[in-house]
Design an enzyme around this catalytic site. Structure first.
Site, PDB file in Angstrom:
ATOM      1  N   CYS A 154      -1.639 -35.028 -20.370  1.00  0.00           N
ATOM      2  CA  CYS A 154      -2.997 -35.100 -20.922  1.00  0.00           C
ATOM      3  C   CYS A 154      -4.055 -35.206 -19.842  1.00  0.00           C
ATOM      4  O   CYS A 154      -5.223 -35.402 -20.123  1.00  0.00           O
ATOM      5  CB  CYS A 154      -3.119 -36.229 -21.930  1.00  0.00           C
ATOM      6  SG  CYS A 154      -2.820 -37.846 -21.200  1.00  0.00           S
ATOM      7  N   MET A 175      -3.919  -5.485  11.412  1.00  0.00           N
ATOM      8  CA  MET A 175      -4.816  -4.418  11.800  1.00  0.00           C
ATOM      9  C   MET A 175      -5.479  -3.761  10.591  1.00  0.00           C
ATOM     10  O   MET A 175      -4.847  -3.542   9.576  1.00  0.00           O
ATOM     11  CB  MET A 175      -4.092  -3.347  12.596  1.00  0.00           C
ATOM     12  CG  MET A 175      -5.073  -2.509  13.379  1.00  0.00           C
ATOM     13  SD  MET A 175      -4.334  -1.017  14.030  1.00  0.00           S
ATOM     14  CE  MET A 175      -4.523   0.072  12.647  1.00  0.00           C
ATOM     15  N   SER A 186       3.352 -39.427 -21.775  1.00  0.00           N
ATOM     16  CA  SER A 186       2.314 -38.421 -21.535  1.00  0.00           C
ATOM     17  C   SER A 186       1.836 -38.591 -20.100  1.00  0.00           C
ATOM     18  O   SER A 186       1.392 -39.676 -19.708  1.00  0.00           O
ATOM     19  CB  SER A 186       1.160 -38.609 -22.517  1.00  0.00           C
ATOM     20  OG  SER A 186       0.175 -37.650 -22.250  1.00  0.00           O
ATOM     21  N   ARG A 197      -6.126   1.164  -9.227  1.00  0.00           N
ATOM     22  CA  ARG A 197      -5.698  -0.233  -9.409  1.00  0.00           C
ATOM     23  C   ARG A 197      -6.171  -0.687 -10.780  1.00  0.00           C
ATOM     24  O   ARG A 197      -7.040  -0.042 -11.382  1.00  0.00           O
ATOM     25  CB  ARG A 197      -6.270  -1.126  -8.321  1.00  0.00           C
ATOM     26  CG  ARG A 197      -7.765  -1.051  -8.247  1.00  0.00           C
ATOM     27  CD  ARG A 197      -8.307  -1.835  -7.086  1.00  0.00           C
ATOM     28  NE  ARG A 197      -9.664  -1.383  -6.800  1.00  0.00           N
ATOM     29  CZ  ARG A 197     -10.342  -1.671  -5.719  1.00  0.00           C
ATOM     30  NH1 ARG A 197      -9.794  -2.386  -4.789  1.00  0.00           N
ATOM     31  NH2 ARG A 197     -11.567  -1.243  -5.552  1.00  0.00           N
ATOM     32  N   ARG A 218      -3.326   2.913   8.635  1.00  0.00           N
ATOM     33  CA  ARG A 218      -3.576   1.581   8.064  1.00  0.00           C
ATOM     34  C   ARG A 218      -2.294   0.751   8.069  1.00  0.00           C
ATOM     35  O   ARG A 218      -1.211   1.286   7.909  1.00  0.00           O
ATOM     36  CB  ARG A 218      -4.011   1.690   6.598  1.00  0.00           C
ATOM     37  CG  ARG A 218      -5.320   2.391   6.359  1.00  0.00           C
ATOM     38  CD  ARG A 218      -5.590   2.420   4.853  1.00  0.00           C
ATOM     39  NE  ARG A 218      -6.950   2.784   4.560  1.00  0.00           N
ATOM     40  CZ  ARG A 218      -7.346   4.036   4.280  1.00  0.00           C
ATOM     41  NH1 ARG A 218      -6.462   5.022   4.280  1.00  0.00           N
ATOM     42  NH2 ARG A 218      -8.603   4.296   4.020  1.00  0.00           N
ATOM     43  N   TYR A 249       4.472 -30.430 -24.766  1.00  0.00           N
ATOM     44  CA  TYR A 249       3.109 -29.971 -25.030  1.00  0.00           C
ATOM     45  C   TYR A 249       2.195 -30.235 -23.838  1.00  0.00           C
ATOM     46  O   TYR A 249       2.519 -31.051 -22.971  1.00  0.00           O
ATOM     47  CB  TYR A 249       2.527 -30.650 -26.275  1.00  0.00           C
ATOM     48  CG  TYR A 249       2.286 -32.125 -26.128  1.00  0.00           C
ATOM     49  CD1 TYR A 249       1.072 -32.591 -25.625  1.00  0.00           C
ATOM     50  CD2 TYR A 249       3.252 -33.060 -26.487  1.00  0.00           C
ATOM     51  CE1 TYR A 249       0.848 -33.944 -25.467  1.00  0.00           C
ATOM     52  CE2 TYR A 249       3.026 -34.412 -26.337  1.00  0.00           C
ATOM     53  CZ  TYR A 249       1.822 -34.850 -25.817  1.00  0.00           C
ATOM     54  OH  TYR A 249       1.598 -36.186 -25.645  1.00  0.00           O
ATOM     55  N   HIS A 264     -16.809 -38.493 -14.071  1.00  0.00           N
ATOM     56  CA  HIS A 264     -17.265 -38.721 -15.443  1.00  0.00           C
ATOM     57  C   HIS A 264     -17.985 -37.491 -15.992  1.00  0.00           C
ATOM     58  O   HIS A 264     -17.687 -36.998 -17.074  1.00  0.00           O
ATOM     59  CB  HIS A 264     -18.180 -39.950 -15.468  1.00  0.00           C
ATOM     60  CG  HIS A 264     -18.733 -40.265 -16.815  1.00  0.00           C
ATOM     61  ND1 HIS A 264     -19.974 -39.820 -17.227  1.00  0.00           N
ATOM     62  CD2 HIS A 264     -18.198 -40.928 -17.859  1.00  0.00           C
ATOM     63  CE1 HIS A 264     -20.182 -40.240 -18.465  1.00  0.00           C
ATOM     64  NE2 HIS A 264     -19.124 -40.905 -18.876  1.00  0.00           N
ATOM     65  N   LYS A 319       0.833  -1.202   0.000  1.00  0.00           N
ATOM     66  CA  LYS A 319       0.000   0.000   0.000  1.00  0.00           C
ATOM     67  C   LYS A 319       0.871   1.256   0.000  1.00  0.00           C
ATOM     68  O   LYS A 319       0.650   2.194  -0.765  1.00  0.00           O
ATOM     69  CB  LYS A 319      -0.896  -0.030   1.244  1.00  0.00           C
ATOM     70  CG  LYS A 319      -2.139   0.788   1.118  1.00  0.00           C
ATOM     71  CD  LYS A 319      -3.058   0.548   2.316  1.00  0.00           C
ATOM     72  CE  LYS A 319      -3.753  -0.801   2.252  1.00  0.00           C
ATOM     73  NZ  LYS A 319      -4.268  -1.268   3.541  1.00  0.00           N
ATOM     74  N   GLY A 362      -5.772 -10.451   8.556  1.00  0.00           N
ATOM     75  CA  GLY A 362      -5.350 -10.885   9.885  1.00  0.00           C
ATOM     76  C   GLY A 362      -4.586  -9.796  10.608  1.00  0.00           C
ATOM     77  O   GLY A 362      -4.426  -9.833  11.814  1.00  0.00           O
TER      78      GLY A 362
HETATM   79  C1  PEP Z   1      -5.297 -39.322 -16.542  1.00  0.00           C
HETATM   80  O1  PEP Z   1      -5.337 -40.249 -15.754  1.00  0.00           O
HETATM   81  O2  PEP Z   1      -4.807 -38.211 -16.268  1.00  0.00           O
HETATM   82  C2  PEP Z   1      -5.840 -39.477 -17.903  1.00  0.00           C
HETATM   83  C3  PEP Z   1      -5.668 -38.534 -18.815  1.00  0.00           C
HETATM   84  O3  PEP Z   1      -6.576 -40.567 -18.145  1.00  0.00           O
HETATM   85  P1  PEP Z   1      -8.072 -40.789 -17.641  1.00  0.00           P
HETATM   86  O4  PEP Z   1      -8.582 -39.488 -17.110  1.00  0.00           O
HETATM   87  O5  PEP Z   1      -8.826 -41.253 -18.828  1.00  0.00           O
HETATM   88  O6  PEP Z   1      -7.904 -41.833 -16.594  1.00  0.00           O
END
Ligand code: PEP
Ligand code: MG
Length: 873
Positions: free
Chosen positions: A833, A106, A766, A339, A95, A853, A458, A25, A104
């Site tokens: 992934c 003053m 991966s 800001r 302040r 990637y 899912h 500040k 947390g």
């Molecule tokens: C993972 O386990 O991160 C993955 C990409 O496979 P799934 O989510 O299909 O188990």
């Protein structure tokens, strides 16, 4: 050593680089003042002084007392007032402010310097007796609580007592005489609680307030906060002492808030509101309706012009749209705060491209600072219209599983959802949790709401893949399938009633909310080209259908990082074939069933390869436990047995045998391919067969075949052998051949530990961080929502590790797996992934650790591109 740093009057002794010494500040106040902004004069006591105080048992550094006095004189001179003067008193705010913003410590004390004499002067200057005495009694309350630690209740009691004797209900009904009386009562409360008179010497007030700020640094709350958030290496807090200014001293006074550009549209026009003759709280409290900032031009042309000029200057200085708080006291403009302004996704993109076009900022700066990954999320999905938020009740709060807003009538089964779409009715599918059998209904519904399951359940994974709004794990509601209702204990929603969900926030509303449609304009496309110029890491997508692949390409994906083949088995014919395969009693039967699946798989791959036009495509072999393909309700079991043409009892027994205690740790992943190599063979034939088809069309694809869930090099080797043998057979049969790669997922901690051995055979890695997180923490990804909320509330975890990569633990495995893998094979291609591939902070971690990637669901591709670009800056 210098312990006090002044600011104000167009100069400052500090600047924004001095956060360590002045706190955030203090450094910002100094910065604003040093670039010539009219901030009310003040000074900051350094964090070093605080450190001295706490390490010397509560003693001030030798020069602090005099420095504070000099600081006050500095303010007096700038403001033309005097501390404690009964004609023109200086009143100040005190302040705290450390280098890192930290609840947390003053809070604020306002109007310090008030006493029986100065209050009279305040009354004369504001021409408002009531305001003056109300400020005075609030000051005693605030000082008593914040500085002296008196319980606020004691003051509340005194207030309630007085209201009762006066026979009034609200504070605002107390007249000035009563407020004067209240001041006396508050002083009595103070005296009783502390044993001392309320100090009327302003310097004594100030000294006590400064000590209170110093001491709050070591308060239990602040210490705990620093420990939980791993904040170390700070000296202490700064103390900011600043002149109070008033927007309510007459009709030449005002107070307001403005944005240098429109925060909802991004239009380059000064935007904001103000109130004439009012104090800041009035704007916030909504007591009076503020006027459009343009009207200020007529009433106070000079301050208005100055304000607009300051806005321009600040934008240039900070390279960002600013949100400014100001007060005009008797014709003089003061800036209280500036800001970077909050804005919508749409505005963020527009502001970024405008500011680059106007030459105010560089492209790199625009990419780094003007658009946040979350802004892109807003652009890609429908949003609840916050402007016309009709006051619909919030029914529950769940996980923000897949962003976007959806409105529809409640249905509880997939069949109803599918039927409703045929009838043209928008619906929200409400389920305790979803399973692969529900995909038809999920796809038909506008949005999905589940009461159980986490960020990788899912429902969440599938919805994100489609860009469909989803709130998952909403434990606030209880679903009753029998009555076709759900309830949060107060509101009960029946089938067919309207609800709205906000998948970005996890909120569920009763009734129909207004929704605004997403649009991607020219500015967006321009901005994303800058992103790609800067980005170094590749971004792929998780997609299992040609449509998803196509969409991901449009969003800028550069390949598929994960094609979950099991998602391809849910069409009516296909599920039958795979069920046949599962219930086969012999190898021959199984092969026959697989033979039926082969053409479907091959066709899917051919189309995906064709859409992906030569970009790399990673296809994962079958992963889930087989029972996921079988029904579990008695009715369904009976029906399916009939369809498959086997005895009901026999089928029911098969289903029973396939059930597992811990399916996630059971017979799945490469374990299936090892038990039933014919599955791996069929999938290999489909993948390579498709590549051969495309070769004929002169499209070159190099499929990457990925083995899931390995924990040992032997598991991988055994599957690789099956793949290579099948390939050799196929090439011989067809007289054609194609290049392909065989790699693996690293999603079991053991695989990361022995990655050097695995890399001898694997051509790529991966990281499947969903399973890797599940197994590293030992939290079931489908059950963790039950306790994660509590963990986060209690500070045991900072974030849901299925949402944001746990860099400290799981991150070590990624780092180690990558390093060990590349020790064996320096050119090893490594990606991620799991769901974290589309989460900005996780993307940044992947870049820092040298991954080639990230791969994420199509709708998160733009977010990942931006996060990857920002990681390089
Ligand atoms: C993972 O386990 O991160 C993955 C990409 O496979 P799934 O989510 O299909 O188990
Ligand atoms: Mg997995």
């Amino acid at each position: 050593e210098k312990v006090v740093f002044t600011f104000g009057g167009g100069g400052a002794e500090g600047d924004r680089s001095m956060k360590q010494l002045l706190g955030g500040k203090g450094a910002n106040l100094a910065e604003m003042s040093s670039i010539g902004l009219p901030v009310p004069a003040g000074f900051t006591i350094s964090t070093e002084a605080c450190h001295y105080y706490s390490s010397h048992g509560g003693i001030w550094p030798r020069n602090l007392k005099q420095s504070v006095k000099d600081g006050i004189h500095f303010i007096e001179e700038k403001m033309g007032t005097r501390f404690g003067d009964s004609e023109h008193p200086l009143l100040i705010s005190v302040r705290s402010g450390a280098a890192v913003s930290m609840p947390g410590m003053m809070d604020t004390v306002l109007n310090l310097g008030l006493n029986d004499y100065t209050v009279e002067a305040l009354m004369r200057h504001t021409n408002n007796e009531r305001f003056a005495y109300d400020s005075y009694r609030r000051f005693i309350d605030m000082f008593g609580c914040v500085v002296m630690g008196i319980s606020h209740e004691k003051f509340e009691h005194a207030l309630e007592d007085l209201k009762e004797t006066q026979g009034v209900e609200h504070d605002t009904e107390l007249d000035t005489e009563s407020l004067k009386e209240l001041v006396d009562r508050y002083k009595a409360v103070y005296r009783k609680a502390t044993g001392y008179m309320f100090p009327d010497d302003p310097y004594e007030q100030l000294e006590k307030a400064v000590n209170a700020v110093f001491e709050s640094w070591d308060s239990d709350r602040a210490v705990k906060y620093r420990r939980i958030n791993h904040i170390t290496g700070l000296l202490g807090t700064g103390v900011n002492v600043q002149a109070m200014v008033y927007g309510n001293m007459g009709d030449d006074c005002a107070t307001g808030v403005c944005f240098t550009r429109n925060p909802s549209t991004g239009e380059n026009r000064f935007y904001g509101e103000f109130l004439l003759n009012a104090q800041g709280e009035d704007v916030v409290a909504g007591i009076r309706t503020p006027q459009d900032i343009k009207a200020l031009q007529n009433v106070m042309p000079d301050p208005y012009r100055e304000l607009v000029g300051i806005g321009k200057k600040l934008e240039k200085h900070y390279g960002n749209m600013q949100d400014i708080e100001f007060t005009i006291q008797k014709g003089t403009l003061y800036i209280l705060q500036t800001r970077n302004g909050k804005r919508t996704g749409h505005a963020a993109i527009r502001i970024a491209s405008d500011m680059v076009a106007e030459g105010l900022v560089e492209k790199r700066h625009a990419v780094k600072s003007l658009v946040e990954p979350g802004h892109l999320d807003q652009l890609l999905h429908p949003q609840i219209d916050q402007k016309n938020s009709n006051g619909n009740a919030v029914i529950g709060q769940g996980l923000p599983a897949s962003p976007g807003a959806a409105v529809g009538k409640v249905v509880f089964t997939s069949e109803e959802a599918e039927q409703a779409v045929i009838d043209g009715t928008p619906v929200i599918l409400v389920r305790i949790e979803t399973s692969p059998e529900d995909v038809g209904g999920m796809s038909a519904a506008e949005g999905i709401l589940t009461s159980r399951g986490g960020m990788t359940s899912h429902a969440a994974v599938v919805a994100r893949g489609w860009g469909k709004p989803c709130v998952a794990g909403c434990g606030d509601i209880i679903i009753n399938y029998e009555n076709n209702t759900f309830t949060n204990g107060e509101i009960t929603i029946h089938e067919g009633e309207w609800i709205s969900i906000d998948g970005a926030r996890g909120t569920v509303y009763q009734g129909k909310k207004d929704v605004v449609k997403p649009e991607l304009d020219e500015d967006y496309h321009t901005f994303m080209t800058w992103v790609d110029e800067i980005r170094k890491m590749r971004v792929r997508t998780n997609a299992d259908t040609p449509e998803d692949s196509k969409r991901a390409l449009e969003f800028g994906a550069e390949g598929i990082g994960l094609c979950r083949t099991e998602h391809m088995f849910f069409g009516e014919e296909r599920i039958k074939a795979i069920r046949k395969m599962i219930v086969s009693n012999s190898l021959e039967e199984r092969k026959e069933a697989l033979e039926k699946l082969l053409p479907y798989q091959k066709k899917d791959f051919t189309e995906i390869f064709r859409v992906m036009k030569g970009f790399p495509v990673t296809i994962r072999l079958l992963d889930p436990p087989l029972h996921e393909f079988l029904p579990d309700e008695p009715e369904e079991i009976k029906k399916v047995a009939g369809e498959l043409g086997i005895r009901h009892s026999e089928f029911a027994e098969k289903v029973r045998l396939l059930r597992e205690f811990n399916p996630m740790l059971g017979h799945r992943g490469c374990r299936l391919g090892i038990s039933y190599p014919e599955i791996t063979e069929m999938q290999t034939r489909a993948i390579l067969g498709a590549a051969i088809e495309l070769k004929k069309e002169k499209i070159k694809v190099i499929p990457e075949i990925m083995v899931p869930l390995i924990g040992t090099p032997q598991e991988f080797r055994s599957q690789k052998l099956v793949i290579n043998n099948t390939a050799a057979d196929l090439f011989e049969e067809t007289g054609e051949s194609v290049e392909y790669k065989v790699g693996t997922m690293i999603e079991i901690p053991r695989a990361a530990l022995v990655a050097d051995q695995i890399a001898r055979d694997a051509e790529f890695f991966s990281f499947g961080t969903n399973d890797l997180t599940q197994m590293t923490f030992g939290y079931s990804r489908d059950d963790a929502a039950k306790f994660l909320g509590e963990y986060i509330k209690e500070g045991i975890l900072q974030q849901d590790p299925f949402q944001v990569l746990d860099t400290e633990g799981v991150g070590q495995l990624i780092e180690m797996g990558t390093r060990l893998g590349r020790e064996t094979k320096p050119e090893l291609k490594v990606g991620i992934c799991g769901e974290h591939g589309g989460e900005p902070s996780s993307v940044s971690f992947c870049y820092e650790h040298g991954l080639d990637y990230v791969s994420c669901s199509p709708f998160r591709v733009p977010v990942a591109r931006l996060a990857a670009a920002q990681a390089t800056l």
